[in-house]
Enzyme design. Structure first.
Site, short mmCIF file in Angstrom:
data_model
loop_
_atom_site.label_atom_id
_atom_site.label_comp_id
_atom_site.label_asym_id
_atom_site.label_seq_id
_atom_site.Cartn_x
_atom_site.Cartn_y
_atom_site.Cartn_z
CB SER A 256 3.33 13.93 -7.18
OG SER A 256 2.24 14.59 -7.82
CE LYS A 257 1.80 9.68 -0.96
NZ LYS A 257 1.64 9.81 0.50
NE ARG A 258 -0.18 18.07 -8.75
CZ ARG A 258 -0.19 18.01 -10.07
NH1 ARG A 258 -1.31 17.94 -10.73
NH2 ARG A 258 0.95 17.98 -10.74
CG ASN A 259 1.04 13.43 -11.43
OD1 ASN A 259 1.42 12.57 -10.64
ND2 ASN A 259 1.89 14.12 -12.18
#
Length: 487
Positions: A256-259
């Site tokens: 995801s954008k988070r990781n």
């Protein structure tokens, strides 16, 4: 006669396409090409606030850049269009009304507040939250009362008792009990269709035979099958489903954008080749059947089968992508390498595109081709060739300011100034004779200061080849300028 295989890639582009989108598109494309079938490119854009014309255009451009050509869809057309869902709204309305007439669907007058209150009560009673069927059997009087209040009803599909069972081409037999699949909304009160209605209707009308998509959409499958049933499609004519494994980040959570997941546009700007991106994404959940990691698009088409897709999550590894990208760069001809490099050099104003500049770039590319992992690397690797006065990097200034480095550069000038033959072999022989044989220096200490003076960095293309390309006058002038600045 065997039915023609028809796959579809149907993104809802609320931004640039990402790794997960393109892995799905790649597998759909490869399966269609492997079977001699067709790929349909359909844009799910009913949410026009988030899916803009700009994002749609960028999705189309990304598919073209990657070489994933479609047989039906935007800019191509086809017999089953239009291929933007926003242009198909009357079709969804017609089917929803038909479902009501058949008794497969009904109007739901529940307000958002009423639905949330009932869900909260379900949670308090430790029940799975879901629609409780309050509007399934409304009396005509109740309907009239709701209508008089001005309520705009949604349309819900009736889920029968029992279960939905289907065979996933990757996961095998999958079963969903309907007590966990409550009646679901087909159309909102404002008349806009929900995903489950639009996607199922379109797949049937566009004669899609195989749906390869992400595992996150597995739970929507029983709802889509229910729509197929209401449309009168026989079970043997349902599209086959193949739910692709998740792509995990380096933290073992879903990518995801988070990781770390970024758009394909980012990879393009960084200088990853489209064939490298496709090569690497193909290996995320699929294998050619041996230990090969470097495959061509033609080989992917030849070898791809759904049976070789693994059901286990795949882990995204940037280092492996870089390694594959480096392999693809090294496989380019010099003319291909030049064509790929020029946009980066022009964008960063390293060159303006004159014939003399292009000639020098063409001569310099062979000495860096083995050394770069991304096309963007050509900028720092070649920039020093095109400056009148080299700027020494801050981390290299301290190394070259030391007395031993100045002595090396002075001896270098004495060795190179009388040199008649300016070739990399002659330059290397002259400097080795003085700096290594006479002064007894190790190569790093001998050539490091020369590299910094000539290129501005302690990291550069091969030194002697670079000096040959720069020419004697320019090379000596740069060394002399550094010596002079220290005096």
């Amino acid at each position: 006669m065997a039915k023609e295989i028809r796959t579809r890639f149907a993104p809802s582009p609320t931004g640039d396409l990402h790794v997960g989108n393109i892995r799905t598109a790649l597998f759909d494309w490869a399966y269609a090409r492997h079977t001699g079938g067709k790929l349909i490119f359909r844009i799910e854009d009913t949410d026009r606030e988030r899916v803009t014309d700009e994002y749609i255009s960028r999705a189309i451009e990304t598919m073209k850049w990657l070489g994933l050509q479609w047989d039906e869809g935007p800019e191509v057309g086809g017999d089953h269009g239009p291929y933007l869902q926003s242009q198909r709204l009357p079709i969804y309305t017609e089917w929803a009304e038909r479902f009501i007439a058949q008794g497969d669907a009904y109007k739901c007058y529940c307000t958002p507040d009423e639905l949330e209150a009932r869900r909260e009560k379900q949670r308090e009673q430790n029940q799975a939250p879901g629609y409780d069927g309050a509007c399934r059997t409304l009396s005509s009087e109740t309907i009239a009362a709701f209508e008089s209040e001005g309520r705009k009803p949604a349309i819900r599909m009736r889920m029968p008792e029992g279960e939905t069972r289907f065979t996933d081409l990757i996961r095998g037999e999958v079963t969903f009990e309907h007590r966990f699949v409550p009646d679901f909304v087909l159309m909102r009160g404002d008349g806009s269709p929900l995903y489950t209605l639009a996607v199922a209707v379109d797949d049937v009308l566009m004669k899609v035979t195989h749906i390869l998509r992400g595992e996150d959409l597995l739970s929507s499958t029983p709802r889509q099958i229910r729509v197929y049933q209401a449309m009168g499609i026989a079970p043997e004519d349902f599209p086959a489903f193949a739910h692709l494994p998740f792509v995990m980040g380096e933290d073992n959570a879903k990518l995801s954008k988070r990781n770390g997941e970024v758009s394909i546009a980012w990879y393009r700007e960084e200088g990853f080749l489209p064939e490298a991106i496709c090569n690497y994404l193909a290996l995320l959940g699929w294998s050619p059947g041996d230990d090969r990691e470097n495959i061509t698009m033609a080989e992917l088409v030849d070898l791809f089968t759904v049976e070789r897709v693994n059901s286990s999550p795949a882990r995204f590894d940037m280092k492996k992508l870089e390694a594959i990208n480096g392999d693809k760069i090294r496989a380019l001809s010099i003319e291909e390498f030049l064509a790929r490099a020029l946009p980066f050099l022009l964008k960063e104003n390293v060159i303006t595109g004159t014939e003399s500049e292009l000639a020098l770039v063409r001569r310099a590319l062979p000495i860096i081709q083995e050394r770069i992992a991304r096309m963007k690397d050509v900028v720092p690797m070649l920039k020093f060739f095109f400056v009148d006065q080299v700027q020494i990097e801050s981390e290299s200034k301290a190394k070259i300011a030391e007395e031993p480095a100045m002595h090396v550069l002075q001896r270098t000038l004495l060795a190179l100034e009388p040199l008649q033959e300016w070739t990399h072999a002659a330059i290397e022989a002259a400097l080795r004779a003085v700096l290594i044989d006479e002064m007894g220096l190790k190569p790093r200490l001998a050539f490091g200061p020369v590299r910094i003076a000539v290129t501005g960095s302690h990291i550069s293309p091969p030194l002697f080849e670079s000096m040959e390309l720069l020419g004697k006058e320019s090379s000596i002038a740069r060394i002399r300028a550094v010596v002079s600045s220290a005096q």
